[in-house]
Motif scaffolding. Structure first.
Motif, PDB file in Angstrom:
ATOM      1  N   LEU A  92       6.806  87.950 -55.857  1.00 46.80           N
ATOM      2  CA  LEU A  92       6.826  86.634 -55.229  1.00 46.80           C
ATOM      3  C   LEU A  92       5.631  85.793 -55.675  1.00 46.80           C
ATOM      4  CD1 LEU A  92       7.741  87.935 -51.682  1.00 46.80           C
ATOM      5  CD2 LEU A  92       9.288  87.130 -53.443  1.00 46.80           C
ATOM      6  N   PHE A  93       5.830  84.469 -55.665  1.00 48.07           N
ATOM      7  CA  PHE A  93       4.783  83.554 -56.094  1.00 48.07           C
ATOM      8  C   PHE A  93       4.407  82.590 -54.969  1.00 48.07           C
ATOM      9  CE2 PHE A  93       7.017  85.135 -59.725  1.00 48.07           C
ATOM     10  CZ  PHE A  93       6.015  85.454 -60.604  1.00 48.07           C
ATOM     11  N   PHE A  94       4.608  83.053 -53.749  1.00 49.71           N
ATOM     12  CA  PHE A  94       4.201  82.299 -52.564  1.00 49.71           C
ATOM     13  C   PHE A  94       3.716  83.307 -51.535  1.00 49.71           C
ATOM     14  CE2 PHE A  94       8.748  83.186 -52.364  1.00 49.71           C
ATOM     15  CZ  PHE A  94       8.847  83.866 -51.158  1.00 49.71           C
ATOM     16  N   SER A  95       3.171  82.816 -50.450  1.00 47.42           N
ATOM     17  CA  SER A  95       2.707  83.704 -49.382  1.00 47.42           C
ATOM     18  C   SER A  95       3.713  83.725 -48.243  1.00 47.42           C
ATOM     19  CB  SER A  95       1.348  83.242 -48.854  1.00 47.42           C
ATOM     20  OG  SER A  95       0.992  84.005 -47.713  1.00 47.42           O
ATOM     21  N   PHE A  96       3.986  84.919 -47.730  1.00 50.07           N
ATOM     22  CA  PHE A  96       4.875  85.039 -46.573  1.00 50.07           C
ATOM     23  C   PHE A  96       4.294  84.356 -45.336  1.00 50.07           C
ATOM     24  CE2 PHE A  96       7.081  88.435 -48.889  1.00 50.07           C
ATOM     25  CZ  PHE A  96       8.395  88.182 -48.519  1.00 50.07           C
ATOM     26  N   GLN A  97       2.997  84.069 -45.356  1.00 54.14           N
ATOM     27  CA  GLN A  97       2.409  83.354 -44.218  1.00 54.14           C
ATOM     28  C   GLN A  97       3.107  82.017 -44.005  1.00 54.14           C
ATOM     29  OE1 GLN A  97      -0.570  84.298 -42.068  1.00 54.14           O
ATOM     30  NE2 GLN A  97       0.778  82.896 -40.976  1.00 54.14           N
ATOM     31  N   GLU A  98       3.487  81.351 -45.102  1.00 56.27           N
ATOM     32  CA  GLU A  98       4.191  80.072 -44.994  1.00 56.27           C
ATOM     33  C   GLU A  98       5.526  80.249 -44.276  1.00 56.27           C
ATOM     34  OE1 GLU A  98       4.210  77.798 -48.769  1.00 56.27           O
ATOM     35  OE2 GLU A  98       3.080  79.501 -49.557  1.00 56.27           O
ATOM     36  N   PHE A  99       6.221  81.335 -44.581  1.00 49.29           N
ATOM     37  CA  PHE A  99       7.518  81.621 -43.947  1.00 49.29           C
ATOM     38  C   PHE A  99       7.323  81.884 -42.454  1.00 49.29           C
ATOM     39  CE2 PHE A  99      11.242  84.856 -43.881  1.00 49.29           C
ATOM     40  CZ  PHE A  99      12.141  83.872 -43.484  1.00 49.29           C
ATOM     41  N   VAL A 100       6.304  82.669 -42.122  1.00 47.56           N
ATOM     42  CA  VAL A 100       6.022  82.969 -40.718  1.00 47.56           C
ATOM     43  C   VAL A 100       5.652  81.690 -39.968  1.00 47.56           C
ATOM     44  CG1 VAL A 100       4.449  84.196 -39.167  1.00 47.56           C
ATOM     45  CG2 VAL A 100       5.370  85.366 -41.182  1.00 47.56           C
ATOM     46  N   ASP A 101       4.846  80.843 -40.588  1.00 48.66           N
ATOM     47  CA  ASP A 101       4.459  79.574 -39.954  1.00 48.66           C
ATOM     48  C   ASP A 101       5.680  78.692 -39.707  1.00 48.66           C
ATOM     49  OD1 ASP A 101       1.835  80.396 -40.042  1.00 48.66           O
ATOM     50  OD2 ASP A 101       1.299  79.186 -41.792  1.00 48.66           O
ATOM     51  N   PHE A 102       6.586  78.649 -40.678  1.00 49.22           N
ATOM     52  CA  PHE A 102       7.807  77.854 -40.548  1.00 49.22           C
ATOM     53  C   PHE A 102       8.639  78.349 -39.365  1.00 49.22           C
ATOM     54  CE2 PHE A 102      12.346  77.305 -41.499  1.00 49.22           C
ATOM     55  CZ  PHE A 102      12.418  75.949 -41.786  1.00 49.22           C
ATOM     56  N   ALA A 103       8.801  79.680 -39.252  1.00 47.90           N
ATOM     57  CA  ALA A 103       9.589  80.244 -38.158  1.00 47.90           C
ATOM     58  C   ALA A 103       8.953  79.941 -36.802  1.00 47.90           C
ATOM     59  CB  ALA A 103       9.741  81.753 -38.351  1.00 47.90           C
ATOM     60  N   ARG A 104       7.619  80.006 -36.765  1.00 40.80           N
ATOM     61  CA  ARG A 104       6.931  79.689 -35.515  1.00 40.80           C
ATOM     62  C   ARG A 104       7.162  78.226 -35.132  1.00 40.80           C
ATOM     63  NH1 ARG A 104       1.980  79.573 -37.006  1.00 40.80           N
ATOM     64  NH2 ARG A 104       1.607  81.822 -37.030  1.00 40.80           N
ATOM     65  N   GLU A 105       7.093  77.344 -36.124  1.00 45.45           N
ATOM     66  CA  GLU A 105       7.297  75.915 -35.863  1.00 45.45           C
ATOM     67  C   GLU A 105       8.716  75.645 -35.352  1.00 45.45           C
ATOM     68  OE1 GLU A 105       7.954  71.875 -38.486  1.00 45.45           O
ATOM     69  OE2 GLU A 105       6.723  73.469 -39.338  1.00 45.45           O
ATOM     70  N   LYS A 106       9.715  76.299 -35.952  1.00 49.85           N
ATOM     71  CA  LYS A 106      11.107  76.050 -35.568  1.00 49.85           C
ATOM     72  C   LYS A 106      11.485  76.777 -34.279  1.00 49.85           C
ATOM     73  CE  LYS A 106      12.042  73.401 -39.041  1.00 49.85           C
ATOM     74  NZ  LYS A 106      12.226  71.939 -38.835  1.00 49.85           N
ATOM     75  N   GLY A 107      10.824  77.915 -33.997  1.00 52.92           N
ATOM     76  CA  GLY A 107      11.124  78.662 -32.784  1.00 52.92           C
ATOM     77  C   GLY A 107      12.459  79.369 -32.820  1.00 52.92           C
ATOM     78  N   THR A 108      12.936  79.700 -34.027  1.00 51.34           N
ATOM     79  CA  THR A 108      14.225  80.376 -34.165  1.00 51.34           C
ATOM     80  C   THR A 108      14.103  81.513 -35.184  1.00 51.34           C
ATOM     81  OG1 THR A 108      15.014  79.006 -36.018  1.00 51.34           O
ATOM     82  CG2 THR A 108      15.435  78.191 -33.780  1.00 51.34           C
TER      83      THR A 108
END
Length: 603
Positions: free
Chosen positions: A117-133
């Motif tokens: 991967l060429f990105f951090s999973f932290q971004e994915f976790v942050d996105f999920a937290r923001e959406k709440g789903t």
């Protein structure tokens, strides 16, 4: 949150390499595939445990492997009890098996263990937290054939998943789904119900499909790309990339919101379209644009673009335009001193291959002195990322196609090409000496509405409208990799957000945070076919009458000095690192140009 790694497969497509050995533990350079993933995931504060699900055949190998690891979060190996490919449980049942065996009642990050991967999973976790789903990942995939081998989602403007299909014959969108998921604790019962309702035990995409139908889910558009180790060829390719230092890094994520961004050539074709995109998608940004507004082509067109920008500024954004020349060091230094830009996109240049034959001074001033001034300003006023325009012309008369950034480009056939190659050399030097993250983009034959009148499609249209004859060089035996301006801007926008990683080498000096990519469609068109499509779209838009005699207005002539017979981009690195390849067809692009031309010139 638990990190669930699905690693129980037998990877038969890798032959003898994985006959008696788990694919996730194959080495890519210094580290295993799985270690490269865990190095990132282990840094996520929300993760409190890594759970690796494997089969009985490989469980002891994983247990031995983890003995020498030193991650901050504990690693648990789960043996699903199967010993052959015929008896394997399948990815979904493995997930359910681990949930029940370990009594998991927590949010889950579920990942396939065979991807770089060429990105951090932290971004994915942050996105999920923001959406709440619960969430899945997605990326744009223009290839229908590839979409037919993956999951495909339909999204609304907020990235809520409206529908999902697994391996559709007729994809309803271009949003492909890689095997990475976040399932909220409240949705875990759906995992059980999906198996009970026969959604399929093996494909995680079938589980996601089931969940989309029974709960609200969002899809995170990946900020960079991934490399799927799905065959022997891709494995050896990954090993070779690791040797070249091209697969060892995760891009440094650059946040664009609330940043000060300096765009040179802002009244130019690509520059103006990029600024529009920044207005549209970046919140709270201060955008500084500079352009010398020279008369290389009709200044009225540049003024039109500027007027478009002045009316496109969105609430919360700040737009400052400076009429000036990047070759004027004092002007550049004063902009950096006053505004202190954090990102710089250098698109100002004297363009045109043929013009460089008769007006070389303009190219030395703008393309070399000007770029030197930008680099010096970035040196003395540190920036997060410098992105700059190179050109496909650096490939010169390269016989090997498609053109790859790994090809030697030491034999330019025009001064314009030589200045663009010099930009890449300058950038590498400044990256090495001063640790400035730089990324060069080799653009391939950019076209579209409000483009440059010296480009073939625009010049041909002007001449045909006047009843003049158009000259088709090399007797029509040229091929060009035409790239629509919106695709170019999309590529620039993504690259801006992923800077090459800064790190030190054994000599204590920076390993140059330096990269170069091609941005091209990868589908070169013969000039005669291009002219045919252009004339059809000009008639369709009403620019030319239906009975216009095109054959009487064509002349096939010899190749011009400094020109090349073929341009053809290998843009796989751009797709690998940023999850993007240009997707707008030549007909779609020329249709947009013809409609714009009709509105602008044929009033």
């Amino acid at each position: 949150m638990k990190n669930i790694v699905i690693a129980a497969g037998y990877a038969t497509r890798l032959g003898e390499l994985t006959k008696n050995f788990p694919k996730p533990l194959l080495k890519i350079g210094e580290n295993t595939i799985l270690e490269r993933m865990l190095d990132d995931i282990d840094r996520i504060p929300e993760i409190d445990e890594h759970i690796i699900i494997t089969n009985h055949k490989f469980a002891s190998i994983f247990e031995d492997w983890k003995k020498d690891l030193h991650y901050s979060k504990p690693i648990t190996i789960v043996d699903d009890g199967t010993e052959t490919n015929d008896t394997r449980l399948g990815a979904v049942c493995d997930l359910l098996f681990a949930m029940d065996k370990l009594h998991i009642d927590d949010d889950l990050l579920v990942v396939a263990a065979d991807n770089l991967l060429f990105f951090s999973f932290q971004e994915f976790v942050d996105f999920a937290r923001e959406k709440g789903t619960s969430c899945i990942m997605c990326h744009e995939q223009p290839s229908i054939e590839k979409l037919q081998r993956t999951g495909v989602v339909e999204l609304d403007e907020n990235y809520r998943v409206l529908g999902m299909e697994e391996k559709p014959q007729v994809p309803k969108s271009h949003w492909a789904v890689p095997p990475f998921y976040i399932y909220q604790k409240k949705d875990l019962d759906l995992v059980r119900h999906s198996v009970e309702n026969g959604c399929g035990k093996d494909a995680p995409g079938n589980l996601a499909h089931y969940m989309v139908e029974h709960t609200t889910m969002h899809a995170w558009p990946m900020s960079a790309g991934r490399f799927d180790i799905g065959s022997l060829d891709t494995y050896y390719e990954a090993c070779e990339l690791a040797k070249q230092g091209k697969i060892n890094i995760i891009m440094e994520k650059i946040e664009l919101n609330n940043k000060t961004i300096f765009v040179t050539g802002a009244a130019g074709f690509i520059g103006s379209n990029l600024v529009k995109r920044l207005f549209k998608d970046v919140k709270g940004a201060t955008i500084i644009g500079i352009d010398n507004m020279n008369d290389y082509y009709d200044v009225a067109l540049k003024e039109y673009r500027l007027n478009e920008l002045n009316t496109a500024v969105t609430e919360g954004s700040t737009w400052k335009f400076v009429k000036g020349d990047i070759a004027d060091k004092q002007t550049i230094d004063s902009i950096f001193e006053e505004y202190k830009p954090q990102l710089v996109v250098n698109l100002a240049a004297q363009a045109g291959v043929r013009y460089s034959i008769t007006n070389p001074d303009a190219y030395i001033q703008s393309n070399m002195i000007g770029f030197y001034n930008i680099l010096e300003a970035c040196r003395h006023n540190p920036v997060e990322h410098l992105v700059y325009a190179s050109s496909s012309s650096v490939y010169g008369g390269n016989k090997k196609v498609p053109f790859s950034t790994d090809d030697r480009v030491d034999n330019p056939v025009s001064l314009y090409a030589a200045t663009k190659k010099s930009n890449e050399l300058f950038a590498h030097c400044y990256s090495k000496l001063y640790d400035i993250p730089t990324t060069g983009l080799r653009f391939f034959t950019v076209y579209g509405p409000a483009g440059r009148p010296d480009m073939a499609y625009f010049g041909f249209t002007n001449k045909l409208l006047k009843g003049e004859t158009i000259q088709i060089f090399n007797y029509g035996n040229c091929r060009r990799d035409f790239t629509y301006v919106d695709d170019i801007v999309e590529g620039v926008y993504r690259v801006m957000q992923g800077a090459p990683e800064r790190k030190k080498g054994e000599d204590g000096l920076p390993i140059p945070p330096y990269a170069v990519y091609n941005i091209g469609g990868g589908q070169p068109e013969n000039l005669l076919d291009f002219v045919q499509i252009l004339q059809e779209e000009l008639v369709r838009a009403g620019v030319l009458p239906a009975d216009f005699d095109f054959e009487a207005h064509k002349e096939l002539v010899a190749m011009q000095p400094g020109d090349v017979p073929t341009t053809y981009a290998d843009a796989t690195a751009l797709e690998r690192d940023f999850g993007f390849t240009p997707k707008i067809t030549l007909r779609e692009g020329l249709r947009a140009f013809a409609q714009w031309y009709k509105a602008f010139y044929c009033k």
